[in-house]
Design a protein around this motif. Sequence first.
Motif, PDB file in Angstrom:
ATOM      1  N   LEU A  16       0.834  -1.201   0.000  1.00 53.84           N
ATOM      2  CA  LEU A  16       0.000   0.000   0.000  1.00 53.84           C
ATOM      3  C   LEU A  16       0.868   1.250   0.000  1.00 53.84           C
ATOM      4  O   LEU A  16       0.599   2.204  -0.725  1.00 53.84           O
ATOM      5  CB  LEU A  16      -0.929   0.003   1.212  1.00 53.84           C
ATOM      6  CG  LEU A  16      -1.833   1.227   1.360  1.00 53.84           C
ATOM      7  CD1 LEU A  16      -2.738   1.369   0.142  1.00 53.84           C
ATOM      8  CD2 LEU A  16      -2.636   1.130   2.626  1.00 53.84           C
ATOM      9  N   LEU A  17       1.932   1.210   0.774  1.00 50.52           N
ATOM     10  CA  LEU A  17       2.852   2.341   0.809  1.00 50.52           C
ATOM     11  C   LEU A  17       3.483   2.567  -0.563  1.00 50.52           C
ATOM     12  O   LEU A  17       3.565   3.699  -1.036  1.00 50.52           O
ATOM     13  CB  LEU A  17       3.929   2.118   1.861  1.00 50.52           C
ATOM     14  CG  LEU A  17       5.012   3.195   1.951  1.00 50.52           C
ATOM     15  CD1 LEU A  17       4.393   4.525   2.361  1.00 50.52           C
ATOM     16  CD2 LEU A  17       6.090   2.770   2.919  1.00 50.52           C
ATOM     17  N   ALA A  18       3.901   1.495  -1.213  1.00 50.74           N
ATOM     18  CA  ALA A  18       4.494   1.615  -2.548  1.00 50.74           C
ATOM     19  C   ALA A  18       3.482   2.183  -3.537  1.00 50.74           C
ATOM     20  O   ALA A  18       3.825   3.024  -4.373  1.00 50.74           O
ATOM     21  CB  ALA A  18       4.996   0.257  -3.021  1.00 50.74           C
ATOM     22  N   PHE A  19       2.238   1.731  -3.447  1.00 52.45           N
ATOM     23  CA  PHE A  19       1.192   2.237  -4.331  1.00 52.45           C
ATOM     24  C   PHE A  19       0.974   3.731  -4.122  1.00 52.45           C
ATOM     25  O   PHE A  19       0.868   4.499  -5.080  1.00 52.45           O
ATOM     26  CB  PHE A  19      -0.103   1.462  -4.078  1.00 52.45           C
ATOM     27  CG  PHE A  19      -1.252   1.934  -4.896  1.00 52.45           C
ATOM     28  CD1 PHE A  19      -1.337   1.622  -6.236  1.00 52.45           C
ATOM     29  CD2 PHE A  19      -2.257   2.701  -4.326  1.00 52.45           C
ATOM     30  CE1 PHE A  19      -2.399   2.068  -7.003  1.00 52.45           C
ATOM     31  CE2 PHE A  19      -3.324   3.143  -5.074  1.00 52.45           C
ATOM     32  CZ  PHE A  19      -3.393   2.824  -6.419  1.00 52.45           C
ATOM     33  N   LEU A  20       0.921   4.154  -2.864  1.00 51.23           N
ATOM     34  CA  LEU A  20       0.721   5.571  -2.571  1.00 51.23           C
ATOM     35  C   LEU A  20       1.901   6.417  -3.020  1.00 51.23           C
ATOM     36  O   LEU A  20       1.720   7.523  -3.543  1.00 51.23           O
ATOM     37  CB  LEU A  20       0.454   5.772  -1.079  1.00 51.23           C
ATOM     38  CG  LEU A  20      -0.859   5.190  -0.575  1.00 51.23           C
ATOM     39  CD1 LEU A  20      -0.937   5.315   0.946  1.00 51.23           C
ATOM     40  CD2 LEU A  20      -2.037   5.871  -1.228  1.00 51.23           C
ATOM     41  N   LEU A  21       3.106   5.910  -2.830  1.00 54.79           N
ATOM     42  CA  LEU A  21       4.285   6.650  -3.265  1.00 54.79           C
ATOM     43  C   LEU A  21       4.338   6.766  -4.777  1.00 54.79           C
ATOM     44  O   LEU A  21       4.706   7.813  -5.313  1.00 54.79           O
ATOM     45  CB  LEU A  21       5.553   5.992  -2.729  1.00 54.79           C
ATOM     46  CG  LEU A  21       5.785   6.136  -1.237  1.00 54.79           C
ATOM     47  CD1 LEU A  21       7.013   5.335  -0.809  1.00 54.79           C
ATOM     48  CD2 LEU A  21       5.937   7.586  -0.845  1.00 54.79           C
ATOM     49  N   LEU A  22       3.964   5.703  -5.469  1.00 51.89           N
ATOM     50  CA  LEU A  22       3.941   5.760  -6.928  1.00 51.89           C
ATOM     51  C   LEU A  22       2.890   6.754  -7.407  1.00 51.89           C
ATOM     52  O   LEU A  22       3.136   7.541  -8.332  1.00 51.89           O
ATOM     53  CB  LEU A  22       3.659   4.382  -7.512  1.00 51.89           C
ATOM     54  CG  LEU A  22       3.602   4.304  -9.027  1.00 51.89           C
ATOM     55  CD1 LEU A  22       4.938   4.700  -9.633  1.00 51.89           C
ATOM     56  CD2 LEU A  22       3.213   2.920  -9.472  1.00 51.89           C
ATOM     57  N   ALA A  59      15.501  14.985 -10.246  1.00 50.48           N
ATOM     58  CA  ALA A  59      16.818  14.617  -9.723  1.00 50.48           C
ATOM     59  C   ALA A  59      16.678  13.833  -8.419  1.00 50.48           C
ATOM     60  O   ALA A  59      17.355  12.812  -8.214  1.00 50.48           O
ATOM     61  CB  ALA A  59      17.674  15.864  -9.514  1.00 50.48           C
ATOM     62  N   VAL A  60      15.805  14.297  -7.542  1.00 54.59           N
ATOM     63  CA  VAL A  60      15.567  13.571  -6.290  1.00 54.59           C
ATOM     64  C   VAL A  60      14.978  12.198  -6.579  1.00 54.59           C
ATOM     65  O   VAL A  60      15.362  11.198  -5.954  1.00 54.59           O
ATOM     66  CB  VAL A  60      14.646  14.388  -5.357  1.00 54.59           C
ATOM     67  CG1 VAL A  60      14.162  13.557  -4.188  1.00 54.59           C
ATOM     68  CG2 VAL A  60      15.373  15.630  -4.870  1.00 54.59           C
ATOM     69  N   THR A  61      14.085  12.113  -7.540  1.00 56.48           N
ATOM     70  CA  THR A  61      13.511  10.828  -7.921  1.00 56.48           C
ATOM     71  C   THR A  61      14.582   9.889  -8.459  1.00 56.48           C
ATOM     72  O   THR A  61      14.597   8.703  -8.135  1.00 56.48           O
ATOM     73  CB  THR A  61      12.402  11.036  -8.973  1.00 56.48           C
ATOM     74  OG1 THR A  61      11.409  11.905  -8.436  1.00 56.48           O
ATOM     75  CG2 THR A  61      11.752   9.730  -9.366  1.00 56.48           C
ATOM     76  N   ALA A  62      15.482  10.410  -9.277  1.00 51.39           N
ATOM     77  CA  ALA A  62      16.548   9.580  -9.842  1.00 51.39           C
ATOM     78  C   ALA A  62      17.497   9.060  -8.772  1.00 51.39           C
ATOM     79  O   ALA A  62      18.003   7.941  -8.864  1.00 51.39           O
ATOM     80  CB  ALA A  62      17.318  10.377 -10.888  1.00 51.39           C
ATOM     81  N   VAL A  63      17.741   9.845  -7.750  1.00 47.52           N
ATOM     82  CA  VAL A  63      18.622   9.407  -6.664  1.00 47.52           C
ATOM     83  C   VAL A  63      17.886   8.450  -5.732  1.00 47.52           C
ATOM     84  O   VAL A  63      18.455   7.448  -5.274  1.00 47.52           O
ATOM     85  CB  VAL A  63      19.159  10.629  -5.888  1.00 47.52           C
ATOM     86  CG1 VAL A  63      19.860  10.199  -4.617  1.00 47.52           C
ATOM     87  CG2 VAL A  63      20.087  11.446  -6.770  1.00 47.52           C
ATOM     88  N   ALA A  64      16.623   8.707  -5.466  1.00 49.58           N
ATOM     89  CA  ALA A  64      15.878   7.909  -4.493  1.00 49.58           C
ATOM     90  C   ALA A  64      15.432   6.555  -5.051  1.00 49.58           C
ATOM     91  O   ALA A  64      15.297   5.599  -4.280  1.00 49.58           O
ATOM     92  CB  ALA A  64      14.654   8.683  -4.010  1.00 49.58           C
ATOM     93  N   ALA A  65      15.205   6.443  -6.351  1.00 52.42           N
ATOM     94  CA  ALA A  65      14.680   5.200  -6.915  1.00 52.42           C
ATOM     95  C   ALA A  65      15.615   4.010  -6.689  1.00 52.42           C
ATOM     96  O   ALA A  65      15.162   2.951  -6.231  1.00 52.42           O
ATOM     97  CB  ALA A  65      14.359   5.385  -8.389  1.00 52.42           C
ATOM     98  N   PRO A  66      16.909   4.108  -6.975  1.00 54.74           N
ATOM     99  CA  PRO A  66      17.773   2.949  -6.713  1.00 54.74           C
ATOM    100  C   PRO A  66      17.889   2.627  -5.219  1.00 54.74           C
ATOM    101  O   PRO A  66      17.966   1.461  -4.836  1.00 54.74           O
ATOM    102  CB  PRO A  66      19.136   3.354  -7.269  1.00 54.74           C
ATOM    103  CG  PRO A  66      18.890   4.504  -8.155  1.00 54.74           C
ATOM    104  CD  PRO A  66      17.632   5.154  -7.682  1.00 54.74           C
ATOM    105  N   LEU A  67      17.897   3.663  -4.394  1.00 56.47           N
ATOM    106  CA  LEU A  67      17.967   3.422  -2.945  1.00 56.47           C
ATOM    107  C   LEU A  67      16.712   2.705  -2.462  1.00 56.47           C
ATOM    108  O   LEU A  67      16.783   1.767  -1.658  1.00 56.47           O
ATOM    109  CB  LEU A  67      18.148   4.742  -2.209  1.00 56.47           C
ATOM    110  CG  LEU A  67      19.451   5.494  -2.515  1.00 56.47           C
ATOM    111  CD1 LEU A  67      19.438   6.849  -1.830  1.00 56.47           C
ATOM    112  CD2 LEU A  67      20.650   4.681  -2.115  1.00 56.47           C
TER     113      LEU A  67
END
Length: 85
Positions: A16-22, A59-67
């Motif tokens: 659910l958290l992943a769905f909301l974040l997406l 830019a924040v999305t690009a850094v946060a996605a792999p993490l």
Amino acid sequence: MSRSAPRRPRGRPGGLLAFLLLGTAMAVPTLLGLLSVELTADLGLDDARLGLVVSAFWAVTAVAAPLAGRWVDGRGGPSGPGGVP
């Protein structure tokens, strides 16, 4: 012969958290584009600064996605499309 209802797999709260974040990740740039005229007027941004705001988001999305991907992989669970390992 009585048939019982098929058991639904228990989802993890992380799903659910992943769905909301997406959903948030997709809504923010869309709303920023839709409200760009109001934002530039209310916040006193010119086109260049609005472009910097949008670029900072990506830019924040690009850094946060792999993490985030590494964190999710560490927690385990289905890894394929549709939850198929």
